[in-house]
Motif scaffolding. Structure first.
Motif, short mmCIF file in Angstrom:
data_model
loop_
_atom_site.label_atom_id
_atom_site.label_comp_id
_atom_site.label_asym_id
_atom_site.label_seq_id
_atom_site.Cartn_x
_atom_site.Cartn_y
_atom_site.Cartn_z
N GLY A 156 0.80 -1.22 0.00
CA GLY A 156 0.00 0.00 0.00
C GLY A 156 0.83 1.26 0.00
N MET A 157 0.35 2.26 0.70
CA MET A 157 1.05 3.54 0.74
C MET A 157 2.36 3.42 1.51
SD MET A 157 -0.36 7.27 2.01
CE MET A 157 -0.79 6.74 3.68
N ASP A 158 3.39 4.05 1.00
CA ASP A 158 4.67 4.10 1.70
C ASP A 158 4.52 5.09 2.85
OD1 ASP A 158 7.27 4.64 2.57
OD2 ASP A 158 8.12 4.22 0.59
N LEU A 159 4.24 4.56 4.05
CA LEU A 159 3.96 5.42 5.20
C LEU A 159 5.17 6.24 5.63
CD1 LEU A 159 1.65 3.12 7.33
CD2 LEU A 159 1.00 5.16 6.07
N LYS A 160 6.37 5.70 5.42
CA LYS A 160 7.56 6.48 5.75
C LYS A 160 7.67 7.69 4.84
CE LYS A 160 10.20 2.60 7.66
NZ LYS A 160 11.41 1.77 7.53
N ALA A 161 7.39 7.49 3.56
CA ALA A 161 7.42 8.61 2.62
C ALA A 161 6.30 9.60 2.94
CB ALA A 161 7.29 8.10 1.19
N PHE A 162 5.12 9.05 3.30
CA PHE A 162 3.99 9.91 3.64
C PHE A 162 4.30 10.77 4.86
CE2 PHE A 162 -0.04 10.45 6.06
CZ PHE A 162 -0.74 11.21 5.14
N ALA A 163 4.94 10.16 5.86
CA ALA A 163 5.30 10.90 7.07
C ALA A 163 6.29 12.02 6.76
CB ALA A 163 5.89 9.95 8.11
N ALA A 164 7.06 11.85 5.69
CA ALA A 164 8.04 12.86 5.28
C ALA A 164 7.45 13.89 4.33
CB ALA A 164 9.24 12.19 4.64
N GLY A 165 6.15 13.77 4.02
CA GLY A 165 5.48 14.75 3.18
C GLY A 165 5.29 14.34 1.74
N ASP A 166 5.73 13.14 1.38
CA ASP A 166 5.54 12.64 0.02
C ASP A 166 4.12 12.08 -0.12
OD1 ASP A 166 6.25 11.93 -2.60
OD2 ASP A 166 6.83 9.92 -1.99
#
Length: 259
Positions: free
Chosen positions: A68-78
């Motif tokens: 699914g969504m790359d949560l690490k990238a999401f947490a960094a604003g991606d």
């Protein structure tokens, strides 16, 4: 004869009118970040733009469909959202060519939503689906809440959405979500066999069938997705949503605040 092309995150291969799109981030369990979403959108555009490509297959490398969504990238604003096309450049796109999901391993969160955006699903025994977003303070806004209750009984879909519990491929097949169940490692091979049986038929007829069947529900899906966006926007912008992503990245239990 086949030809492989693509970016490091997404590879494509042509096989006699069949276009195989492979998510290739096995180190991240094929989780989708912004660059991967844009590459998938470009691959689907290529599938639809070429008359010699009759059927598409979406799969993942390394024995995993997508976490699914790359949560690490999401947490960094991606963000893995492509404007006008949704998650991974697929979930809200109007794809005219039949698309089959070949699922091995995990198809979780946005991975399940990508599979739901496909027209058919082939899955290996031991594969797992699941809308796990509630564990991270968010919801599945890219088709999970709209399409899952249309593919399986509403009460079971609701239980899965509210608990975030996994859905084994074997049960998904019994519920009608999965077209064909295969042995582990054989999902792509079975999807290719299914795609070949489709590709033998007249291209104009194939396109017309998909258009008629999908347009029966496409506008309803589009309206439902737009309506749900107003409900889920505050959830996705909440402190809990950010906490869920941080907790995942930091490998700890989240601390919910309800705001």
């Amino acid at each position: 004869m086949s030809e492989a092309t693509g970016t490091p995150a997404v590879h494509t291969e042509e096989r006699d009118g069949i276009f195989v799109i492979t998510i290739d981030r096995p180190q991240a369990r094929n989780a989708i970040d912004g660059a991967t979403a844009r590459a998938l959108a470009a691959a689907v555009d290529q599938l639809d733009a070429r008359d010699d490509l009759v059927v598409g297959i979406l799969t993942g490398a390394g024995g995993v469909f997508s976490a699914g969504m790359d949560l690490k990238a999401f947490a960094a604003g991606d963000t893995p959202i492509v404007s006008g096309r949704g998650f991974a450049g697929i979930t809200r796109a109007q794809i005219k060519t039949p698309l089959i999901a070949a699922v091995e391993g995990f198809a979780l969160g946005g991975g399940t939503e990508m599979a739901l955006a496909c027209d058919m699903i082939v899955a290996a025994r031991g594969a797992t689906f699941g809308q796990t977003e509630v564990h991270y303070g968010i919801v599945p806004p890219e088709g999970g809440m709209v399409r899952l209750p249309e593919r399986i009984p509403r009460n079971i879909a609701l239980e899965l959405l509210l608990t975030g519990d996994p859905l084994p491929a074997e049960r998904a097949e019994r519920l009608g979500l999965v077209n064909h169940l295969t042995e582990p490692g054989q999902a792509l091979e079975q999807a290719l066999e299914l795609a070949d049986r489709i590709a033998r038929n007249a291209p104009l007829a194939i396109t017309a069938v998909k258009r008629v069947v999908n347009e029966r529900t496409a506008f309803r899906d589009e309206d439902a997705l737009l309506d749900q966006d107003q409900i889920v926007a505050p959830v996705l912008a909440s402190l809990d949503a950010r906490e869920g992503a941080r907790a995942f990245a930091e490998k700890r239990q989240p601390h919910w605040q309800g705001r």
